[in-house]
Design a protein around this motif. Sequence first.
Motif, PDB file in Angstrom:
ATOM      1  N   CYS A 297     -18.641 -10.301  37.607  1.00  0.00           N
ATOM      2  CA  CYS A 297     -18.208 -11.534  38.290  1.00  0.00           C
ATOM      3  C   CYS A 297     -19.034 -11.899  39.513  1.00  0.00           C
ATOM      4  O   CYS A 297     -18.837 -12.973  40.092  1.00  0.00           O
ATOM      5  CB  CYS A 297     -16.723 -11.432  38.641  1.00  0.00           C
TER       6      CYS A 297
ATOM      7  N   ARG B  91     -15.441 -16.455  29.700  1.00  0.00           N
ATOM      8  CA  ARG B  91     -16.647 -17.162  29.246  1.00  0.00           C
ATOM      9  C   ARG B  91     -17.669 -16.161  28.711  1.00  0.00           C
ATOM     10  O   ARG B  91     -18.289 -16.370  27.667  1.00  0.00           O
ATOM     11  CB  ARG B  91     -17.222 -17.976  30.413  1.00  0.00           C
ATOM     12  N   LYS B  92     -17.828 -15.041  29.416  1.00  0.00           N
ATOM     13  CA  LYS B  92     -18.777 -14.028  28.949  1.00  0.00           C
ATOM     14  C   LYS B  92     -18.290 -13.371  27.661  1.00  0.00           C
ATOM     15  O   LYS B  92     -19.090 -12.906  26.839  1.00  0.00           O
ATOM     16  CB  LYS B  92     -19.000 -12.964  30.032  1.00  0.00           C
TER      17      LYS B  92
ATOM     18  N   TYR C 238     -15.223  -6.852  36.904  1.00  0.00           N
ATOM     19  CA  TYR C 238     -14.793  -7.971  36.060  1.00  0.00           C
ATOM     20  C   TYR C 238     -13.294  -7.918  35.830  1.00  0.00           C
ATOM     21  O   TYR C 238     -12.619  -6.944  36.176  1.00  0.00           O
ATOM     22  CB  TYR C 238     -15.579  -8.028  34.750  1.00  0.00           C
TER      23      TYR C 238
ATOM     24  N   GLU D  14     -15.765 -20.708  40.200  1.00  0.00           N
ATOM     25  CA  GLU D  14     -15.194 -20.158  38.972  1.00  0.00           C
ATOM     26  C   GLU D  14     -14.367 -18.903  39.306  1.00  0.00           C
ATOM     27  O   GLU D  14     -14.786 -18.078  40.124  1.00  0.00           O
ATOM     28  CB  GLU D  14     -16.340 -19.785  38.007  1.00  0.00           C
TER      29      GLU D  14
ATOM     30  N   HIS E 191     -14.593 -16.577  34.372  1.00  0.00           N
ATOM     31  CA  HIS E 191     -15.946 -16.069  34.140  1.00  0.00           C
ATOM     32  C   HIS E 191     -15.930 -14.970  33.074  1.00  0.00           C
ATOM     33  O   HIS E 191     -16.770 -14.972  32.153  1.00  0.00           O
ATOM     34  CB  HIS E 191     -16.521 -15.518  35.442  1.00  0.00           C
TER      35      HIS E 191
ATOM     36  N   ARG F 268     -20.655 -15.118  38.660  1.00  0.00           N
ATOM     37  CA  ARG F 268     -19.865 -16.281  38.258  1.00  0.00           C
ATOM     38  C   ARG F 268     -20.384 -17.547  38.947  1.00  0.00           C
ATOM     39  O   ARG F 268     -21.055 -17.460  39.979  1.00  0.00           O
ATOM     40  CB  ARG F 268     -18.383 -16.067  38.565  1.00  0.00           C
ATOM     41  N   GLU F 269     -20.061 -18.679  38.353  1.00  0.00           N
ATOM     42  CA  GLU F 269     -20.470 -19.959  38.939  1.00  0.00           C
ATOM     43  C   GLU F 269     -19.652 -20.207  40.211  1.00  0.00           C
ATOM     44  O   GLU F 269     -18.523 -19.740  40.321  1.00  0.00           O
ATOM     45  CB  GLU F 269     -20.201 -21.102  37.954  1.00  0.00           C
TER      46      GLU F 269
ATOM     47  N   TRP G 201     -12.567 -15.166  38.579  1.00  0.00           N
ATOM     48  CA  TRP G 201     -12.996 -13.960  37.854  1.00  0.00           C
ATOM     49  C   TRP G 201     -12.543 -14.040  36.394  1.00  0.00           C
ATOM     50  O   TRP G 201     -13.277 -13.691  35.486  1.00  0.00           O
ATOM     51  CB  TRP G 201     -12.381 -12.695  38.500  1.00  0.00           C
TER      52      TRP G 201
END
Length: 454
Positions: A188, A203-204, A237, A195, A200, A191-192, A197
Amino acid sequence: MNADPNNPADLATRDLRRVWHPCTQMKDHESLPPIPIRRGSGVWLEDFDGKRYLDAISSWWVNLFGHANPRIAAALADQAATLEHVIFAGFTHEPAVRLAERLTTIVPRGLTRCFFADNGSAAVEVALKMSFHYWRNRGDSRKTRFIALANGYHGETLGALAVGDVDLYKALYRPLLMDVITAPSPDCYRREPGESWEAHSLRKFELMERLLEQHAGEVAAVIVEPLVQCAGGMRMYHPVYLARLREACDRHRVHLIADEIAVGFGRTGTMFACEQAAVTPDFLCLSKGLTGGFLPLSVVMTNDEVYDAFYDEYTALRAFLHSHSYTANPLACRVALATLDIFAEENTIAVNRVKAAHLGRRARELEAHPHVAEVRQCGMIVAVELARIKATREAYPWQERRGRRVHRHALGRGVLLRPIGDVVYFMPPYVVDEAQMDLIVDTAAEGIELATCD
Ligand code: PMP
């Protein structure tokens, strides 16, 4: 003149003449020789001049209840006077049986079998081999590969190194390593902006799902460090990633190997990190804190389904013929039992929650520093990541070795910090008190200031 073993300078000199240290460019010792330690007590290590060092990293994350913990030491002495070791093939002993029984009651439900080894890397090798061998025994010989996470770390032996992804340790040895499928890390830190945790990590996970869809037929197992990629810089994460991964592994008929060698035994705030996602892996690798930091021991725990796939007539040649000389060493097993006694009687997980809150609160004060990009925490693991440019998280050139400057400063102040690159982290023994946590954070703050002032 004869070397004097009680003279610390002599010990360091003699060491440098004959010893080769782990994970060390030995030339570095020209400017900073190894520090001879005479004794340990609680969070403290003491050198021959009586100078003390607060072990803020639990001596590579192994120590839980203090150095030379009297209760563990007494159990060890008693066991040494009774049975120090016995071959573990064809023989057994009480410490191993009791330890296996106890472990099966505290790990996630369904892990009913214990296979012992003697260090973390060996446990990872066992889990990888067992998973591959399980599929063979079930008649599936196509499952020969593993999926691992980018930035993961699982040890230094060739199999463990292959499923790891820390370039500093791995890159050179690539020609010797099996070909592993690498999934992006849910880390994380990457992350953007804005965003969460959770978002993110989810998304991953989509990329992991895609790899499983593509490769499930040839993949025996996915191996991960649950919640914290420790040697990869204490990158963290969200548990949702583990929950999704468990579900996807089941759907794709792929094993899940949880390497809790570093994060097990309370480090993340629960006894095992997998609990936070309410998942049971097919293989759980444990070591380090298993013996409270006293002796090398590891265990791979698995379920009846896996065990049964190996259970047959000898001539069927399905047995797991893997061994280490010191498998289930009685001294180490007895020490592990003493460690579990302390957990049970001292309510360690709950007590740690209060300590972790203090450590996190103090560490977050460093967030304001112009070269601290992030302070992150997962239970009793707190990391402070330095960056050249805070806003973009652009790292310092690694050659500048800023973290090492923090290390040197802290040693001078009597605190053992050993940053991973430019990640200064705290992972103290659980016996640490508030004043000691304050000393750790204050010393790190000074070190960070010095290391980033030019
Ligand atoms: N897995 C993880 C997650 C680890 O952190 C480590 C050690 N740092 C290992 C495996 C390897 O354990 P050992 O050093 O005992 O071989």
